[in-house]
Design an enzyme around this catalytic site. Structure first.
Site: not given
Ligand code: GLP
Length: 238
Positions: A134, A139
């Protein structure tokens, strides 16, 4: 699509910062698209450091965030509003009136945000990626034509985010408001940051998979200016 493989998160942050610094120096009133999650935190730290060292200035910068939870107050410590203020906005000279975060849970709220985006084309967008591919909160299965919309979060995303809510799935919001895929694709430049082996499948799919709504990030293969900055673990399956 350029792919930069880095040794560690420090190098990832350096590479991403260079791109942001150049953007802000060339166009002080840039419109930046911003993301939450752990992936862009190193970049935000560098931007704060750069501001303190007079390398970058935020006085004319305008920002739009990708997404926000539905159903928690913006003052909640885990809202994306709080995240952005804590990790960037409170520490640089950005004007509060230039900060835009999606909020609300209605069709009207989504249309309003999309209208603001149409009037402020994003010059440079930073993205993370979910382990299911995503981007923002778009999603798997989200239409490539989607604009800002209300999302039912997938179980894997709710699980991933439980770490921010006392590891209690019950406390994790089940819905979010997110820029759509079409909204993200309008950005002039995109930088996607990912690290760790739990992102390896999503990164392999993004780089060499078929472009499919089953993995929203694959649409980035069609964008004319994308830089993927990842560590060796996230690059493992490429
Ligand atoms: C959440 C956010 C996304 C982000 C993802 C990954 O779902 N809505 O925008 O890219 O988390 O998070 P992380 O960078 O902590 O792995």
């Amino acid at each position: 699509m350029r792919v930069i493989i880095c040794k560690n998160k420090e190098e990832i942050a350096d590479k991403a910062y260079k791109i942001f610094k150049q953007q802000l120096n060339e166009k002080p009133n840039s419109v930046l698209g911003l993301a939450t999650g752990s992936s862009p935190i190193g970049l935000y730290e560098k931007l704060i450091e750069g501001y303190e060292n007079n390398e970058v200035d935020f006085s004319e910068v305008v920002t739009f965030n990708l997404d926000e939870y539905v159903g928690i107050a913006k003052e909640h410590p885990e809202s994306y509003y709080s995240f952005m203020h804590k990790n960037l906005f409170d520490k640089v000279n950005i004007k509060e009136s230039n900060i835009h975060m999606p909020s609300g849970d209605s069709e009207v709220d989504c249309i309003k945000y999309e209208e603001m985006l149409s009037n402020n084309l994003i010059d440079l967008q930073v993205l993370g990626i979910g382990r299911n591919g995503h981007i923002g909160f778009n999603e798997p299965g989200t239409s490539f034509e989607s604009e800002t919309h209300i999302v039912d979060l997938k179980a894997s995303t709710i699980e991933d985010n439980a770490r921010f809510f006392d590891n209690n799935i019950e406390l994790v919001p089940k819905k979010a408001i997110s820029m759509g895929i079409a909204s993200i694709m309008k950005s002039k430049k995109i930088v996607l940051i990912a690290m760790g082996e739990n992102k390896a499948d999503a990164i392999a799919e993004l780089i060499k998979g078929d472009v499919s709504e089953k993995c929203p990030a694959t649409i980035l293969q069609k964008h004319q200016d994308v830089t993927i900055i990842i560590d060796e673990k996230a690059a493992e399956k490429c």
